[in-house]
Design a protein around this motif. Structure first.
Motif, PDB file in Angstrom:
ATOM      1  N   VAL A   1       0.827  -1.202   0.000  1.00 39.68           N
ATOM      2  CA  VAL A   1       0.000   0.000   0.000  1.00 39.68           C
ATOM      3  C   VAL A   1       0.869   1.262   0.000  1.00 39.68           C
ATOM      4  O   VAL A   1       0.627   2.198  -0.765  1.00 39.68           O
ATOM      5  CB  VAL A   1      -0.951   0.018   1.212  1.00 39.68           C
ATOM      6  CG1 VAL A   1      -1.800   1.280   1.205  1.00 39.68           C
ATOM      7  CG2 VAL A   1      -1.839  -1.206   1.192  1.00 39.68           C
ATOM      8  N   SER A   2       1.884   1.300   0.839  1.00 42.80           N
ATOM      9  CA  SER A   2       2.716   2.499   0.924  1.00 42.80           C
ATOM     10  C   SER A   2       3.509   2.722  -0.351  1.00 42.80           C
ATOM     11  O   SER A   2       3.649   3.852  -0.827  1.00 42.80           O
ATOM     12  CB  SER A   2       3.680   2.400   2.115  1.00 42.80           C
ATOM     13  OG  SER A   2       4.595   1.346   1.928  1.00 42.80           O
TER      14      SER A   2
ATOM     15  N   VAL B   1      -4.819   2.240  -3.354  1.00 44.61           N
ATOM     16  CA  VAL B   1      -5.932   1.298  -3.498  1.00 44.61           C
ATOM     17  C   VAL B   1      -5.692   0.373  -4.692  1.00 44.61           C
ATOM     18  O   VAL B   1      -5.968  -0.839  -4.619  1.00 44.61           O
ATOM     19  CB  VAL B   1      -7.262   2.066  -3.655  1.00 44.61           C
ATOM     20  CG1 VAL B   1      -8.410   1.093  -3.924  1.00 44.61           C
ATOM     21  CG2 VAL B   1      -7.552   2.886  -2.406  1.00 44.61           C
ATOM     22  N   ALA B   2      -5.158   0.928  -5.790  1.00 44.95           N
ATOM     23  CA  ALA B   2      -4.868   0.104  -6.963  1.00 44.95           C
ATOM     24  C   ALA B   2      -3.833  -0.968  -6.641  1.00 44.95           C
ATOM     25  O   ALA B   2      -3.938  -2.113  -7.104  1.00 44.95           O
ATOM     26  CB  ALA B   2      -4.363   0.990  -8.101  1.00 44.95           C
ATOM     27  N   ALA B   3      -2.834  -0.609  -5.841  1.00 45.98           N
ATOM     28  CA  ALA B   3      -1.817  -1.590  -5.442  1.00 45.98           C
ATOM     29  C   ALA B   3      -2.447  -2.721  -4.639  1.00 45.98           C
ATOM     30  O   ALA B   3      -2.090  -3.890  -4.801  1.00 45.98           O
ATOM     31  CB  ALA B   3      -0.724  -0.897  -4.616  1.00 45.98           C
ATOM     32  N   SER B   4      -3.414  -2.389  -3.799  1.00 51.09           N
ATOM     33  CA  SER B   4      -4.096  -3.425  -3.015  1.00 51.09           C
ATOM     34  C   SER B   4      -4.898  -4.362  -3.905  1.00 51.09           C
ATOM     35  O   SER B   4      -4.905  -5.575  -3.697  1.00 51.09           O
ATOM     36  CB  SER B   4      -5.024  -2.763  -1.988  1.00 51.09           C
ATOM     37  OG  SER B   4      -4.283  -1.972  -1.087  1.00 51.09           O
ATOM     38  N   PHE B   5      -5.584  -3.787  -4.907  1.00 49.38           N
ATOM     39  CA  PHE B   5      -6.304  -4.630  -5.867  1.00 49.38           C
ATOM     40  C   PHE B   5      -5.340  -5.553  -6.598  1.00 49.38           C
ATOM     41  O   PHE B   5      -5.648  -6.731  -6.851  1.00 49.38           O
ATOM     42  CB  PHE B   5      -7.063  -3.759  -6.867  1.00 49.38           C
ATOM     43  CG  PHE B   5      -8.414  -3.323  -6.389  1.00 49.38           C
ATOM     44  CD1 PHE B   5      -9.483  -4.216  -6.381  1.00 49.38           C
ATOM     45  CD2 PHE B   5      -8.628  -2.031  -5.941  1.00 49.38           C
ATOM     46  CE1 PHE B   5     -10.742  -3.812  -5.938  1.00 49.38           C
ATOM     47  CE2 PHE B   5      -9.881  -1.627  -5.507  1.00 49.38           C
ATOM     48  CZ  PHE B   5     -10.945  -2.518  -5.501  1.00 49.38           C
TER      49      PHE B   5
ATOM     50  N   ILE C   1       4.542  -6.510  -5.348  1.00 48.80           N
ATOM     51  CA  ILE C   1       3.967  -5.220  -5.754  1.00 48.80           C
ATOM     52  C   ILE C   1       4.735  -4.066  -5.133  1.00 48.80           C
ATOM     53  O   ILE C   1       4.981  -3.036  -5.779  1.00 48.80           O
ATOM     54  CB  ILE C   1       2.475  -5.155  -5.347  1.00 48.80           C
ATOM     55  CG1 ILE C   1       1.661  -6.146  -6.181  1.00 48.80           C
ATOM     56  CG2 ILE C   1       1.928  -3.743  -5.519  1.00 48.80           C
ATOM     57  CD1 ILE C   1       1.657  -5.858  -7.658  1.00 48.80           C
ATOM     58  N   SER C   2       5.134  -4.220  -3.882  1.00 45.41           N
ATOM     59  CA  SER C   2       5.903  -3.178  -3.205  1.00 45.41           C
ATOM     60  C   SER C   2       7.218  -2.902  -3.926  1.00 45.41           C
ATOM     61  O   SER C   2       7.596  -1.747  -4.145  1.00 45.41           O
ATOM     62  CB  SER C   2       6.181  -3.592  -1.753  1.00 45.41           C
ATOM     63  OG  SER C   2       6.928  -2.612  -1.083  1.00 45.41           O
TER      64      SER C   2
ATOM     65  N   LEU D   1      -9.593  -4.773   1.383  1.00 46.67           N
ATOM     66  CA  LEU D   1     -10.021  -3.599   0.624  1.00 46.67           C
ATOM     67  C   LEU D   1     -10.382  -2.436   1.552  1.00 46.67           C
ATOM     68  O   LEU D   1      -9.988  -1.293   1.312  1.00 46.67           O
ATOM     69  CB  LEU D   1     -11.215  -3.953  -0.266  1.00 46.67           C
ATOM     70  CG  LEU D   1     -10.923  -4.905  -1.435  1.00 46.67           C
ATOM     71  CD1 LEU D   1     -12.200  -5.223  -2.196  1.00 46.67           C
ATOM     72  CD2 LEU D   1      -9.892  -4.291  -2.369  1.00 46.67           C
ATOM     73  N   LEU D   2     -11.131  -2.725   2.619  1.00 47.60           N
ATOM     74  CA  LEU D   2     -11.514  -1.664   3.549  1.00 47.60           C
ATOM     75  C   LEU D   2     -10.283  -1.082   4.231  1.00 47.60           C
ATOM     76  O   LEU D   2     -10.164   0.146   4.392  1.00 47.60           O
ATOM     77  CB  LEU D   2     -12.502  -2.207   4.591  1.00 47.60           C
ATOM     78  CG  LEU D   2     -13.027  -1.188   5.612  1.00 47.60           C
ATOM     79  CD1 LEU D   2     -13.641   0.013   4.914  1.00 47.60           C
ATOM     80  CD2 LEU D   2     -14.047  -1.846   6.548  1.00 47.60           C
ATOM     81  N   SER D   3      -9.332  -1.936   4.620  1.00 41.70           N
ATOM     82  CA  SER D   3      -8.093  -1.452   5.235  1.00 41.70           C
ATOM     83  C   SER D   3      -7.310  -0.574   4.255  1.00 41.70           C
ATOM     84  O   SER D   3      -6.749   0.454   4.634  1.00 41.70           O
ATOM     85  CB  SER D   3      -7.218  -2.627   5.676  1.00 41.70           C
ATOM     86  OG  SER D   3      -7.854  -3.377   6.680  1.00 41.70           O
ATOM     87  N   SER D   4      -7.296  -0.990   2.994  1.00 42.41           N
ATOM     88  CA  SER D   4      -6.578  -0.224   1.979  1.00 42.41           C
ATOM     89  C   SER D   4      -7.201   1.150   1.772  1.00 42.41           C
ATOM     90  O   SER D   4      -6.484   2.144   1.597  1.00 42.41           O
ATOM     91  CB  SER D   4      -6.562  -0.992   0.653  1.00 42.41           C
ATOM     92  OG  SER D   4      -5.901  -2.219   0.803  1.00 42.41           O
TER      93      SER D   4
END
Length: 354
Positions: A109-110, A143-147, A171-172, A258-261
């Protein structure tokens, strides 16, 4: 039975103390800052704005009013909201991936937010958002990274805690590499400096436009997670155990991710990147009060809010006539705690000792 009642009573007392501590922290922290304003003046401004007390009408505008009501007060509320959100996200992420050393930024996410901010500043993407382009693009990219993590972890079968961690690491790395590439090829030093400062985290952008958005979102999401404490408890036991108990955690894991993201995305949009809050607070609460999420979530939410409020106060007063980025201070506190936990190897998680 008596032992259970004692624990419940202790939990209730601690919850009341933390609730009172949060109210006190909000009211007390407004009095701190580089501007030389007396406590009486601070509360006269607040009383006038909230209760419209005529005797304090002299403080309805002017420099003192602007510093207290337009700068300090929204900043304190934003700190409380983001501290609450990041702490709760830490609790949830640790349950979702069943990793006691996870925090809201472990799943890319970061790094996603970092790439979005770099793209906005260097490439001008998101210019239609005006002055908020960097924050909004950071939110969208986070959010896109989380998806992307959820998609990759689901390839070849259902996602699991282990696949989520591996996908997050991938992803990171990709997002960080692209962001660093953009910074490397950029000839704009001002843009590079701006991205660097944003990545350190700051609550200086707090105002009465973003606080009414961020604070309700964090509170509502926290309440939603609180209602899901049974499934979060099951996640600590693992998917196989949950299935034998008649519960499939696959959909819940995706929803919680998703909610956390979204929560982290809003926090990143408003204050940049602030790490370790989602690691320090849940661990402290878990070691003191156990792993039951029915208790862990509200305790972490209140403690996280108080922690970030006073961390921000420290950032405002440590350097005279200047401000220390809050991400730096929190990392200076969080990194030694992280190392201590790694070396100690005796933190409780899911009924086990690691």
């Amino acid at each position: 039975m008596k032992e259970s009642r004692k624990k419940t009573s202790l939990y209730g007392i601690v919850l009341l103390i933390l609730g009172a501590g949060l109210v006190f922290s909000i009211l007390a922290s407004i009095t701190f800052g580089n501007a030389d304003i007396s406590i009486q003046e601070v509360y006269k401004v607040i009383f006038y704005e909230i209760f419209h007390v005529d005797s304090f009408s002299a403080y309805q505008d002017g420099a003192v009013h602007d510093v207290v009501w337009l700068i300090r007060f929204p900043r304190v509320l934003l700190a409380a909201g983001i501290g609450m959100g990041l702490s709760v996200c830490g609790v949830v992420m640790q349950a979702v991936v069943k990793n006691p050393l996870a925090d809201p930024y472990v799943l890319g996410v970061s790094s996603g937010a970092y790439l979005g901010a770099a793209a906005a500043i260097i490439l001008g993407i998101g210019a239609i958002f005006g002055d908020n382009a960097m924050g909004i693009m950071a939110f969208i990219s986070a959010v896109a990274a989380s998806f992307a993590v959820l998609f990759i972890s689901g390839i070849g079968g259902r996602s699991s805690a282990g696949k989520l961690i591996l996908a997050g690491m991938a992803i990171s790395s990709v997002c960080s590499a692209f962001a660093n590439f953009l910074i490397y090829i950029s000839q704009n030093r001002d843009a590079t400096t701006q991205i660097s400062y944003w990545s350190m985290g700051s609550l200086a952008t707090a105002d009465w436009d973003n606080v009414p958005v961020i604070l309700p979102i964090m509170i509502l999401a926290t309440l939603i997670f609180w209602t899901q404490y049974r499934k979060l408890n099951l996640m600590l036991l693992g998917d196989e155990t949950a299935i034998t108990l008649g519960t499939d955690l696959h959909k819940a894991r995706i929803a919680y991710m998703l909610l956390s993201s979204f929560m982290v995305g809003f926090a990143v949009c408003a204050a940049g990147m602030i790490g370790f809050v989602g690691l320090i607070i849940p661990h402290a609460m878990r070691m003191l009060f156990g792993t039951d999420h029915k208790r862990l979530i509200p305790l972490s939410a209140l403690t996280g809010a108080i922690f970030l409020i006073w961390a921000d106060v420290a950032c405002r007063v440590i350097l005279k006539n200047s401000e220390l980025p809050i991400g730096i201070l929190v990392s200076l506190i969080g990194a030694p705690c992280f190392i201590y936990l790694m070396v100690r190897k005796s933190y409780g998680f899911g009924g086990e000792r690691s």
